[in-house]
Design a protein around this motif. Structure first.
Motif, PDB file in Angstrom:
ATOM      1  N   ASP A 407       0.839  -1.204   0.000  1.00  0.00           N
ATOM      2  CA  ASP A 407       0.000   0.000   0.000  1.00  0.00           C
ATOM      3  C   ASP A 407       0.873   1.253   0.000  1.00  0.00           C
ATOM      4  N   GLU A 489      -1.450  -9.343  -1.466  1.00  0.00           N
ATOM      5  CA  GLU A 489      -2.110  -9.664  -0.193  1.00  0.00           C
ATOM      6  C   GLU A 489      -1.104  -9.680   0.955  1.00  0.00           C
ATOM      7  N   ALA A 493      -0.383  -6.800   4.549  1.00  0.00           N
ATOM      8  CA  ALA A 493      -0.512  -7.152   5.963  1.00  0.00           C
ATOM      9  C   ALA A 493      -0.028  -6.034   6.878  1.00  0.00           C
ATOM     10  N   HIS A 495      -0.262  -2.796   6.461  1.00  0.00           N
ATOM     11  CA  HIS A 495      -1.340  -1.814   6.574  1.00  0.00           C
ATOM     12  C   HIS A 495      -2.492  -2.368   7.415  1.00  0.00           C
ATOM     13  N   ALA A 496      -2.763  -3.658   7.247  1.00  0.00           N
ATOM     14  CA  ALA A 496      -3.885  -4.273   7.973  1.00  0.00           C
ATOM     15  C   ALA A 496      -3.674  -4.270   9.481  1.00  0.00           C
ATOM     16  N   GLY A 527      -6.110  -5.878  14.922  1.00  0.00           N
ATOM     17  CA  GLY A 527      -5.171  -5.552  13.851  1.00  0.00           C
ATOM     18  C   GLY A 527      -4.305  -6.748  13.492  1.00  0.00           C
ATOM     19  N   ALA A 530      -6.326  -9.161  11.481  1.00  0.00           N
ATOM     20  CA  ALA A 530      -6.513  -8.716  10.098  1.00  0.00           C
ATOM     21  C   ALA A 530      -5.257  -8.972   9.272  1.00  0.00           C
ATOM     22  N   ALA A 531      -4.088  -8.717   9.870  1.00  0.00           N
ATOM     23  CA  ALA A 531      -2.836  -8.972   9.157  1.00  0.00           C
ATOM     24  C   ALA A 531      -2.658 -10.465   8.910  1.00  0.00           C
ATOM     25  N   LYS A 534      -4.645 -11.637   5.983  1.00  0.00           N
ATOM     26  CA  LYS A 534      -3.986 -11.297   4.717  1.00  0.00           C
ATOM     27  C   LYS A 534      -2.881 -12.302   4.392  1.00  0.00           C
TER      28      LYS A 534
END
Length: 636
Positions: A407, A489, A493, A495-496, A527, A530-531, A534
Motif C-alpha cells: 500500500d 495480499e 498485511a 497496513h492491515a 489488527g 486482520a494482518a 492477509k
C-alpha cells in the motif's frame, strides 16, 4: 465498428464515446480487442490510437528514421497495411520503439489493427538503486534478473549501493568476509547494463554509513565518535567519518577506484545520514560555523574533485535540504537527490497517531515532522523554493518487512512521480534498501520495481497499473494470476495491522528487536488478526500458482518462506507487549523451533540468489530473539 483509443493526458473522446456505445449495445463486452492490444503494452504509452483494419504482416521489417523534433528518448510508431514506420529521437528512442513493436507483434490482433503510438518519458533519468551491502550480495544471475526487469520498465540508470562489498585494493580487512564484487564483476555488470541501454552508476558512501570500516582498529581513528554515539535514546557504534580534508581525500581515492569500473562517467557519493556529525571530533567546528557549513565543506570538496575530472555526481540531499543557505553552491555536474520513502497517506497517519514517547524521540533526533507530512514536496522544499536542480528518490517499501508494504509502495511511488512532474525534477531513482539484513526475498521487490519504472516513464498513463497484474504478466508469467495476488495480499498485511509505522512493519521489527518495540506501535488484537488473514490468504493463493519465469518455482518458495516469517511475527504480536520476557517454557520452545526452521530455510534460499558473504550477519539479526526464546525454553 471503428474503435479509437488514446491513453495519457489527452484521453480521446472518440474512444470514450465508442466504448460507451459498445457497452450499451452489448453489456457482456466490457473491453474491446483493441483495448486488449493496447493493454498488452508495458509501460502504457503516452498516446496511442488503435483502429480496426488491415495491419502489417507479422514479419514486416520496420522503416526507421531519425527525427530530431521528437523529445529525448521519444519515438513515433505507425503500423498499417503499408508496413511499419518508426521515427526516433535517439538511440534509446529507437530501442524503446522496437521493444514496443515486439510487444505488438506478440498480440494476435496485430495484423488486423492500425496502430499509431507517440511516446517519450516524463523523467530524463529513470533509475533503480539496489542495496548490495546490507547484507545480501547478489550473484551475477540475480543481477541479470534485476537488469532484465529494469529494461522492461524502460529504466536507463541502475545503481548498486556499496559500503564494504567491493574489493578495494589494500583494504582486505574490510571486505574479506563479504563475498565482495571485484573489478571484473563490476565491469561485467557495466557491459550488461550498456547492452540494455542502461547506465551503471556505483553508489557508495563517503561520510556516514561507514560502520563496516570504522569497527576495525585500523580505521577507528578516522571516526567522528570512535567510541560510538547516542541517537534517539539508543547507543550506536561509530558510523560517521570526522569531516577532515584527510578523510575526504581518503574517500576520494575509494570513489575514484570504483568509478573506473563504469563506462557511464557517473557516480553517487552518498553523504547521507551522518547522524553523529557534531557530537564528537567536529563539535567545536559545528558550534562555531554550523552543521550545514561543516557538512558541505567536506562534501563540496569531493564534488569538485570528481566533477573536474568529468564525472557526473549525485549525493543524497537529506542534510543539504535542511540548510537553505547552501542552495546555489552545488558544483556544475553534480545534483542533490531528495529521498522520501513513505507516502503521504502513511506519513499523515503516523504523525497524527504519534504518542508522547514517539514525539520525544523525534525531537531528540531533530526529525522534521511537517516536512515528512508533506511527503516528497516537503523534503525538497528548500530546493524547490531556491530553484536548485534536484532529483527525487522513492522506495520499494520492501525493507524491514519480510513481505513488503505494498500500500505504501504504490502511494510513495506515485506521489514522488507527481511531485517531480510538478516541480521540474529531472531524475527519479527508485530505491531498494536492505536495512537490517535484507532478509526480504528479491521477489517482493519485482512489482514495485516495475511500477516505479512505469510511472517515471509516463505517470498519467501508468499511475493506476495493478501491481498484482505486473507481477503476473511481466515479472513471473503466471497465467493463473495467483502469485501476483499473493504478493499484494502479503504486502498488505503491514497496513492491515492498523498501527502505522514509518519505514518498517511491526511484522519485522518485533522479531528483529526481540519484542522490544514501543507500546504505542504495538498493534491491537484485531489488527493482528486482520494482518494474519492477509498472510494466510496470500499463502493459500500460492497453492496452484504456475509462474513460468525461469525463477518461478524459486519465487513461490521465497514468498511462502517470507509469509511464514511474518506469521511468526503475528503470533509474537498476539502475545502482547512485554509477554516474551515472561513466556511460558512450552510456548517458548514452540516459537524457538519455528524460528530455527525458518532460519535454516533462509540460508538455503539465500544461497540460490546471493553470495555467502553477509549471510551470517543477516541471520544474526535474529539471534537476540532466539537467545530470549532459548532462555525461556530451558525452564521446561
Amino acid at each position: 465498428m471503428s474503435t479509437e483509443t488514446s491513453v495519457g493526458p489527452d484521453i480521446s473522446l472518440v474512444w470514450q464515446e465508442s466504448i460507451q456505445i459498445e457497452r450499451a449495445a452489448s453489456p457482456s463486452r466490457q473491453r474491446s480487442t483493441m483495448t486488449d492490444l493496447l493493454g498488452s503494452l508495458f509501460p502504457r504509452p503516452r498516446v496511442a490510437t488503435i483502429t480496426t483494419g488491415e495491419g502489417p504482416s507479422r514479419g514486416a521489417a520496420p522503416r526507421t528514421s531519425l527525427d530530431d523534433t521528437l523529445p529525448a528518448e521519444g519515438f513515433r510508431l505507425r503500423a498499417d497495411a503499408s508496413g511499419i514506420e518508426v521515427r526516433y529521437a535517439d538511440a534509446r528512442g529507437l530501442r524503446y520503439a522496437l521493444a514496443t513493436l515486439d510487444q505488438l507483434r506478440a498480440h494476435p490482433d496485430f495484423t488486423t489493427s492500425v496502430v499509431d503510438i507517440e511516446d517519450h518519458p516524463d523523467f530524463a533519468v529513470r533509475g533503480y538503486m539496489l542495496d548490495v551491502s546490507r547484507d545480501r550480495v547478489p550473484t551475477r544471475a540475480t543481477l541479470l534478473r534485476y537488469l532484465d526487469l529494469a529494461e522492461r520498465a524502460r529504466l536507463n540508470h541502475f545503481e548498486l549501493y556499496i559500503e564494504h562489498t567491493f574489493a578495494y585494493e589494500g583494504h582486505d580487512l574490510v571486505w574479506q568476509d563479504a563475498s565482495p564484487f571485484t573489478v571484473a564483476d563490476l565491469r561485467w555488470f557495466d557491459a550488461e547494463c550498456v547492452a540494455r541501454g542502461i547506465d551503471f552508476v556505483p553508489s557508495v558512501n563517503c561520510l556516514g554509513h561507514m560502520e563496516r570500516w570504522l569497527k576495525h582498529p585500523a580505521y577507528k581513528d578516522r571516526s567522528e565518535t570512535p567510541d560510538g554515539y547516542v541517537w534517539g535514546f539508543e547507543n550506536r557504534a561509530a558510523a560517521t567519518l570526522e569531516p577532515t580534508r584527510e578523510n575526504a581525500d581518503f574517500t576520494l581515492g575509494l570513489l575514484l577506484e570504483i568509478a573506473e569500473t563504469t563506462s557511464s562517467g557517473k557516480i553517487n557519493i552518498g553523504a547521507d545520514e551522518p547522524f553523529e556529525l557534531g557530537q564528537g571530533a567536529s563539535a567545536d567546528a559545528v558550534a562555531e560555523r554550523g552543521r550545514g557549513e561543516v557538512y558541505f565543506e567536506y562534501v563540496r570538496h569531493l564534488l569538485e574533485r570528481l566533477t573536474e575530472r568529468g564525472y557526473q555526481v549525485e549525493f543524497w540531499a537529506d542534510i543539504f535540504a535542511e540548510h537553505p543557505e547552501l542552495m546555489g553552491r552545488v558544483p556544475q555536474g553534480a545534483v542533490p537527490v531528495v529521498w522520501q520513502y513513505d507516502g503521504p497517506v502513511l506519513s499523515a497517519a503516523v504523525i497524527d497517531g504519534a504518542d508522547d514517547e514517539l514525539r520525544a524521540k523525534w525531537e531528540a533526533i531533530a526529525f522534521d515532522v511537517e516536512a515528512t507530512r508533506q511527503g516528497a514536496r516537503g523534503r525538497a522544499a528548500a530546493l524547490i523554493e531556491s530553484g536548485e536542480p534536484f532529483w527525487l528518490a522513492p522506495g520499494t517499501s520492501t525493507w524491514q518487512s519480510f513481505v513488503g508494504r505494498t500500500d505504501n509502495a504504490v502511494d510513495n511511488l506515485v506521489d514522488v512521480a507527481r511531485t517531480g512532474l510538478d516541480t521540474g525534477a529531472r531524475g527519479y531513482v527508485n530505491t531498494q534498501w536492505g536495512d537490517h539484513g535484507s532478509l526480504e526475498p528479491p521477489v517482493v521487490s519485482f512489482g514495485p520495481l516495475l511500477l516505479g519504472g512505469a510511472v517515471s516513464w509516463c505517470l498519467d498513463s501508468n499511475a493506476d497499473l495493478d501491481l498484482a497484474t505486473l507481477v503476473d504478466t511481466v515479472a513471473l508469467l503466471d497465467r493463473t494470476g495467483r502469485i501476483g495476488r499473493a504478493t499484494v495480499e502479503a504486502g498488505g498485511a503491514a497496513h492491515a495491522l492498523g498501527s502505522p509505522l514509518l519505514n518498517a512493519s511491526q511484522l519485522f521489527t518485533v522479531l528483529w528487536r526481540a519484542g522490544e518495540i514501543p507500546p504505542g506501535s504495538w498493534p491491537t488484537p484485531s489488527g493482528v488478526a486482520a494482518a494474519r488473514a492477509k498472510l494466510e490468504t496470500a499463502r493459500a493463493l500460492l497453492v496452484g500458482a504456475e509462474p513460468e519465469a525461469a525463477d518461478g518455482e524459486l519465487a513461490v518458495s521465497e514468498l511462502d518462506h517470507a509469509i511464514r516469517f511474518a506469521l511468526l511475527a503475528a503470533d509474537v504480536l498476539d502475545l502482547g507487549h512485554g509477554a516474551l520476557a515472561e513466556l511460558d517454557p512450552e510456548t517458548a520452545l514452540r516459537l524457538r523451533d519455528r524460528l530455527d526452521v525458518l532460519l535454516a530455510e533462509q540460508r538455503t534460499l539465500w544461497l540460490r540468489r546471493s553470495r555467502p558473504g553477509g549471510l551470517d550477519d543477516a541471520v544474526g539479526k535474529l539471534v537476540p530473539l532466539r537467545r530470549l526464546l532459548e532462555r525461556r525454553a530451558v525452564l521446561a
